[in-house]
Design an enzyme around this catalytic site. Structure first.
Site, PDB file in Angstrom:
ATOM      1  CE  LYS A  44      71.770  32.840  41.595  1.00 39.54           C
ATOM      2  NZ  LYS A  44      72.212  33.446  40.324  1.00 39.54           N
ATOM      3  CB  SER A  45      74.627  28.990  41.268  1.00 38.79           C
ATOM      4  OG  SER A  45      74.653  28.562  39.929  1.00 38.79           O
ATOM      5  CG  ASN A  68      72.946  38.299  35.258  1.00 39.34           C
ATOM      6  OD1 ASN A  68      73.459  38.057  36.358  1.00 39.34           O
ATOM      7  ND2 ASN A  68      73.178  37.553  34.174  1.00 39.34           N
ATOM      8  N   GLY A  71      75.037  38.499  41.378  1.00 41.44           N
ATOM      9  CA  GLY A  71      75.960  38.287  42.492  1.00 41.44           C
ATOM     10  C   GLY A  71      75.576  37.128  43.400  1.00 41.44           C
ATOM     11  CG  LEU A  72      76.718  33.189  43.094  1.00 37.77           C
ATOM     12  CD1 LEU A  72      78.144  32.887  43.584  1.00 37.77           C
ATOM     13  CD2 LEU A  72      75.928  31.888  43.048  1.00 37.77           C
ATOM     14  CG  ASN A 124      77.813  28.475  37.850  1.00 39.55           C
ATOM     15  OD1 ASN A 124      78.609  28.676  36.931  1.00 39.55           O
ATOM     16  ND2 ASN A 124      76.905  29.371  38.212  1.00 39.55           N
ATOM     17  CB  CYS A 127      79.314  32.926  38.830  1.00 39.83           C
ATOM     18  SG  CYS A 127      78.605  34.521  39.299  1.00 39.83           S
ATOM     19  CE  LYS A 161      74.746  28.019  32.745  1.00 43.80           C
ATOM     20  NZ  LYS A 161      73.722  28.416  33.700  1.00 43.80           N
ATOM     21  CG  ASN A 190      77.010  31.249  33.385  1.00 41.38           C
ATOM     22  OD1 ASN A 190      76.177  32.145  33.381  1.00 41.38           O
ATOM     23  ND2 ASN A 190      77.403  30.659  34.500  1.00 41.38           N
ATOM     24  N   GLY A 268      66.773  31.166  29.869  1.00 39.57           N
ATOM     25  CA  GLY A 268      67.074  32.134  30.917  1.00 39.57           C
ATOM     26  C   GLY A 268      66.299  33.421  30.730  1.00 39.57           C
TER      27      GLY A 268
HETATM   28  O1  RRO Z   1      74.251  35.258  40.214  1.00 39.06           O
HETATM   29  C1  RRO Z   1      74.803  35.715  39.189  1.00 39.06           C
HETATM   30  O2  RRO Z   1      75.205  36.883  39.111  1.00 39.06           O
HETATM   31  C2  RRO Z   1      75.047  34.874  38.002  1.00 39.06           C
HETATM   32  C3  RRO Z   1      75.575  33.600  38.074  1.00 39.06           C
HETATM   33 BR1  RRO Z   1      75.896  32.700  39.678  1.00 39.06          BR
HETATM   34  C4  RRO Z   1      75.882  32.915  36.875  1.00 39.06           C
HETATM   35  O3  RRO Z   1      76.364  31.771  36.842  1.00 39.06           O
HETATM   36  N1  RRO Z   1      75.637  33.552  35.694  1.00 39.06           N
HETATM   37  C5  RRO Z   1      75.114  34.790  35.658  1.00 39.06           C
HETATM   38  O4  RRO Z   1      74.903  35.321  34.551  1.00 39.06           O
HETATM   39  N2  RRO Z   1      74.813  35.439  36.817  1.00 39.06           N
END
Ligand code: RRO
Length: 309
Positions: A44-45, A68, A71-72, A124, A127, A161, A190, A268
């Protein structure tokens, strides 16, 4: 069938892996990817501190894909830096996805990852889901500044990314930036940021954060993903490897990404929906398709998409 690939000098047993974000936050999830038929483990990022992410509901699958706004949510740099060395026991490449809420975060993360030693780092820049934080990849100058600085610190080959672009001039511009910073690979795309899915019965949005706006993934984004892979392949050919992401549900989708120029693909939405068994299924479907078409390996079809004269 030979499904192996090479990205930035790193060998992958097969070119199928998770997209960052899909079932790769916790140690348990990362180990499940390790034990699966995936050709790599992508984290995960990550951000400096652990994050819970946005309020739920924040991921919904619908006919045709997913939306989605996670929010990381992640464990933070130090936790992943500790986990990564142990993930090497699965004998496949480990790719660390590096994010941040401000430029300095990425630099701190780069230092932490140098110590941890993943095989590759995926920075990344795309996001779409942090309120008030635009996607860096849509600002070409900011992207270049950031990648230059990250490159001064990272001792591990790194890629980027990218978000989807929708105009050839943007493909040209980002390609020039990435050549100048000597990027080792590109992952694209992404999620298609700030889409909106509506539930007409309830007359309501389907996810809670940001008034329902979120990143779109899955089947509906495949043409956008393929276009982005193809656009950069048309500029670079095989000089900079591309990991295609978006709309991979079946072996034929993997094949299409490779035809457009991808050297590997990430999964994904379908991974979230099906679980880690998706990799064995995709590998089987892809091998059957390549066999039927007379290819000896998956890389043999890379970039072979024909235009109509
Ligand atoms: O965590 C996210 O909301 C998220 C990230 Br970091 C991203 O790079 N791409 C995405 O679709 N969701």
């Amino acid at each position: 069938m030979d499904l192996s690939t090479v990205i930035a000098g790193v060998s992958f047993p097969n070119g199928l892996m998770n997209a960052s974000g899909a079932l790769c936050v916790t140690q348990t999830e990362l180990e499940a990817l390790g034990a699966s038929e995936a050709g790599a483990i992508v984290t995960k990022s990550m951000t400096p501190e652990p994050r819970q992410g946005n309020p739920e509901p924040r991921y919904v699958a619908f006919e045709g894909g997913s939306i989605n706004s996670m929010g990381l949510p992640n464990l933070g740099y130090p936790a992943y830096a500790k986990l990564i060395p142990a993930l090497k026991r699965f004998q496949k490449p480990v790719i660390a996805s590096l994010a941040g809420l401000q430029p300095d975060d990425f630099l701190a993360g780069a230092r932490a990852l140098n110590e941890a030693g993943p095989d590759l780092v995926e920075v990344n820049l795309s996001c779409p889901n942090i309120p008030g934080k635009p996607q860096i990849g849509y600002d070409f100058e900011a992207s270049e500044r950031l990648l230059e600085k990250v490159g001064e610190i990272l001792t591990i080959p790194f890629g980027v990314k990218l978000p989807p672009y929708f105009d050839p001039i943007h493909h040209q511009k980002i390609a020039e930036v990435l050549q100048r910073v000597e990027i080792a690979f590109v992952t694209m795309i992404n999620s298609v940021g700030n889409g909106l899915v509506v539930d007409p019965e309830r007359e309501q949005v389907v996810i809670k954060p940001k008034g329902g706006f979120g990143g779109l993934g899955g089947r509906i984004i495949k043409p956008v993903a393929l276009a982005n892979v193809r656009a950069l392949w048309n500029i670079w050919g095989d000089r900079i490897p591309i990991i295609g992401t978006g709309g991979v549900e079946h072996g034929v989708d993997v094949f299409e990404h490779f035809l457009c120029g991808a050297s590997a693909v990430q999964v994904g939405t379908m991974l979230v929906e099906e679980g880690c068994g998706v990799f064995a299924r995709l590998a089987r479907e892809l091998a059957e398709l390549l066999e039927r078409k007379g290819y000896a390996s998956v890389l043999a079809c890379r970039g072979k998409l024909r235009e109509i004269p």
